[in-house]
Motif scaffolding. Structure first.
Motif, PDB file in Angstrom:
ATOM      1  N   GLU A 295      54.076  39.740  40.067  1.00 50.04           N
ATOM      2  CA  GLU A 295      52.578  40.555  39.783  1.00 50.04           C
ATOM      3  C   GLU A 295      51.941  40.216  38.415  1.00 50.04           C
ATOM      4  O   GLU A 295      52.260  40.651  37.549  1.00 50.04           O
ATOM      5  CB  GLU A 295      52.658  42.040  40.169  1.00 50.04           C
ATOM      6  N   GLU A 296      51.120  39.196  38.393  1.00 44.85           N
ATOM      7  CA  GLU A 296      50.786  38.727  37.268  1.00 44.85           C
ATOM      8  C   GLU A 296      49.446  38.939  36.712  1.00 44.85           C
ATOM      9  O   GLU A 296      49.192  39.659  35.794  1.00 44.85           O
ATOM     10  CB  GLU A 296      50.902  37.228  37.064  1.00 44.85           C
ATOM     11  N   PRO A 297      48.276  38.850  37.517  1.00 43.49           N
ATOM     12  CA  PRO A 297      46.929  39.084  37.021  1.00 43.49           C
ATOM     13  C   PRO A 297      47.004  40.757  36.829  1.00 43.49           C
ATOM     14  O   PRO A 297      47.633  41.351  37.532  1.00 43.49           O
ATOM     15  CB  PRO A 297      45.994  38.574  37.899  1.00 43.49           C
ATOM     16  N   PRO A 298      45.921  41.164  36.053  1.00 46.38           N
ATOM     17  CA  PRO A 298      45.533  42.472  35.681  1.00 46.38           C
ATOM     18  C   PRO A 298      45.233  43.120  37.124  1.00 46.38           C
ATOM     19  O   PRO A 298      44.603  42.643  37.998  1.00 46.38           O
ATOM     20  CB  PRO A 298      44.613  42.622  34.681  1.00 46.38           C
ATOM     21  N   GLU A 299      45.470  44.466  37.359  1.00 40.21           N
ATOM     22  CA  GLU A 299      45.114  45.005  38.522  1.00 40.21           C
ATOM     23  C   GLU A 299      43.575  45.147  38.810  1.00 40.21           C
ATOM     24  O   GLU A 299      42.716  44.963  38.031  1.00 40.21           O
ATOM     25  CB  GLU A 299      45.492  46.740  38.459  1.00 40.21           C
ATOM     26  N   ASN A 300      43.201  44.783  40.121  1.00 41.03           N
ATOM     27  CA  ASN A 300      41.777  44.608  40.492  1.00 41.03           C
ATOM     28  C   ASN A 300      41.079  43.515  39.696  1.00 41.03           C
ATOM     29  O   ASN A 300      39.858  43.912  39.820  1.00 41.03           O
ATOM     30  CB  ASN A 300      41.066  46.174  40.539  1.00 41.03           C
ATOM     31  N   TYR A 301      41.779  42.697  39.259  1.00 40.50           N
ATOM     32  CA  TYR A 301      41.244  41.550  38.465  1.00 40.50           C
ATOM     33  C   TYR A 301      40.054  40.794  39.178  1.00 40.50           C
ATOM     34  O   TYR A 301      38.918  40.877  38.634  1.00 40.50           O
ATOM     35  CB  TYR A 301      42.076  40.530  38.207  1.00 40.50           C
ATOM     36  N   SER A 302      40.118  40.451  40.549  1.00 37.21           N
ATOM     37  CA  SER A 302      38.854  39.631  41.027  1.00 37.21           C
ATOM     38  C   SER A 302      37.831  40.640  41.412  1.00 37.21           C
ATOM     39  O   SER A 302      36.575  40.061  41.144  1.00 37.21           O
ATOM     40  CB  SER A 302      39.452  39.333  42.568  1.00 37.21           C
ATOM     41  N   THR A 303      37.910  41.807  41.607  1.00 33.95           N
ATOM     42  CA  THR A 303      36.689  42.676  42.000  1.00 33.95           C
ATOM     43  C   THR A 303      36.154  42.918  40.533  1.00 33.95           C
ATOM     44  O   THR A 303      34.930  42.710  40.506  1.00 33.95           O
ATOM     45  CB  THR A 303      37.395  44.004  42.449  1.00 33.95           C
ATOM     46  N   LYS A 304      36.961  43.341  39.375  1.00 28.56           N
ATOM     47  CA  LYS A 304      36.133  43.508  38.189  1.00 28.56           C
ATOM     48  C   LYS A 304      35.599  42.272  37.650  1.00 28.56           C
ATOM     49  O   LYS A 304      34.334  42.209  37.086  1.00 28.56           O
ATOM     50  CB  LYS A 304      37.137  43.916  37.121  1.00 28.56           C
ATOM     51  N   LYS A 305      36.072  41.112  37.878  1.00 26.48           N
ATOM     52  CA  LYS A 305      35.621  40.018  37.659  1.00 26.48           C
ATOM     53  C   LYS A 305      34.390  39.305  38.093  1.00 26.48           C
ATOM     54  O   LYS A 305      33.384  38.920  37.526  1.00 26.48           O
ATOM     55  CB  LYS A 305      36.655  38.536  37.889  1.00 26.48           C
TER      56      LYS A 305
END
Ligand code: GTQ
Length: 374
Positions: free
Chosen positions: A191-201
């Motif tokens: 589990e690498e990217p921060p949580e909810n990364y794509s949504t926040k981005k």
């Protein structure tokens, strides 16, 4: 040219021999193969949320994911398709299961060629799905993509039972003989990217690090389509009757922002808002759907049969069936649905028309009685 003349017995023998040699006369059968309109075995059906939930809760005592089973899911079996031996079919292309994860539980990582979406029904937001290692915490009304062949696992760090809908293109992939499945060696994907990364981005403006590229095309760069955003969009839309769709009320489709097309490449996703008293007109289309009532109460008429629904219920809309929706409650109704429209469109098979008689409304000939043996 002189044609040979046959006796009746010779003709009979000809057809018998042909059958034995596994050859068929198209002049008898064309009408069965190339039908004038879609022919199918999918009947509409409706399941009450209480029934589904009770079975899932009992499964909570019966087994544990990661230990006794890959996943703890009760799925919606369309009885008309079970008659054809089609296990796990909601429509001829689509499957829906209801998954329960209890606090502290984990469902290990795997991937498959079926594409999947999750729609969150109940829980406290403390559970997540990780897609290729990116965690999306699940909140009621969110829609989370699990594109085909992406690694995915589920974990629960919260305190309340977590229920969500899984939508997969089980029937489609079975028909196309294209199913592959693999567990992740070692149980859980890093589990690498921060949580909810794509949504926040990509919400409220979209940003890339200088020089970074967001690849256009499949899969969508967003995994979690939040209810908060969908609700905002529907609120704006329903401010003016100009935006009303005659057949679906106020409706939005989840999209992949890099293509403008559907969020997933094979499963279409839609949310409809019906205002109190709103009654849509009937139409039909080649694509089939599985509906989930996020909130509200009312009914849908499908080919003359009334399906009464309330919060949490699920129902099947078969291909090419007349349907209209009515919100009978005092509050807004929100209907989430998955469909196979992206596939029909890619294959140039999508077609639909509107119900012309009686100002677009079907006569109701019968009322569906839901099953309830728990
Ligand atoms: O959570 O990965 O309902 O692989 C069916 C198949 C859920 C899942 C289902 C699956 C999953």
């Amino acid at each position: 040219m002189n044609k040979q003349v046959f006796s009746e017995a010779e003709v009979k023998q000809y057809y018998e021999n042909m059958k034995n040699d596994s050859i068929g006369p198209l002049w008898h059968d064309l009408g069965h193969m190339v039908t004038k309109e879609p022919v199918h075995d999918v009947e509409p059906y409706l399941w009450k949320w209480k029934t589904i939930r009770d079975y899932a809760m009992t499964a909570g005592d019966l087994l544990e994911p990661g230990k006794d089973a890959e996943r703890r899911v009760v799925y919606l079996q369309n009885p008309s398709l079970l008659k054809r031996g089609l296990v796990g079919y909601g429509t001829h292309t689509l499957y829906a299961g209801i998954q329960l994860l209890l606090p502290g539980e984990m469902a290990p990582s795997h991937h498959h060629s079926q594409t999947a979406i999750r729609f969150i029904i109940e829980g406290d937001g403390g559970a997540y799905t990780a897609v290729n290692g990116e965690r999306s915490y699940m909140k009621r009304g969110d829609m989370i993509l699990t594109p085909a062949w992406t690694w995915h696992e589920h974990k629960h760090e919260g305190t309340e039972p977590m229920f969500w809908m899984d939508g997969l293109d089980v029937g489609l992939v079975r028909t196309l003989a294209a199913s592959f499945f693999e567990p992740y060696e070692g149980g859980f994907y890093p589990e690498e990217p921060p949580e909810n990364y794509s949504t926040k981005k990509l919400t409220g403006g979209a940003f890339a690090a200088k020089g970074e590229t967001v690849k256009p095309g499949y899969p969508s760069p967003i995994f979690n389509y939040t209810w908060e955003r969908a609700q905002y969009e529907l609120e704006q839309l329903s401010k003016s009757t100009d935006n009303e769709d005659p057949f679906d009320g106020y409706a939005i489709e989840y999209i992949n922002p890099t293509t403008g097309g559907p969020a997933d490449s094979r499963i279409g996703t839609m949310m409809q808002k019906l205002l109190p008293g709103q009654h849509t007109k009937s139409h039909r289309h080649v694509h089939s759907c599985i509906y989930h009532v996020l909130e509200g109460s009312g009914y849908t008429v499908i080919d003359g049969e009334k399906f009464e629904w309330e919060k949490g219920d699920f129902f099947i809309l078969p291909p090419y069936s007349w349907h209209e929706h009515v919100n009978e409650g005092q509050e807004d109704a929100h209907l989430f649905s998955i469909n196979d429209k992206p596939v029909m469109e890619k294959l140039e098979l999508e077609f639909g028309d509107e119900y012309k008689d009686n100002n677009g409304h079907q006569p109701i000939e019968k009322v569906f009685q839901p099953s309830d043996s728990m």
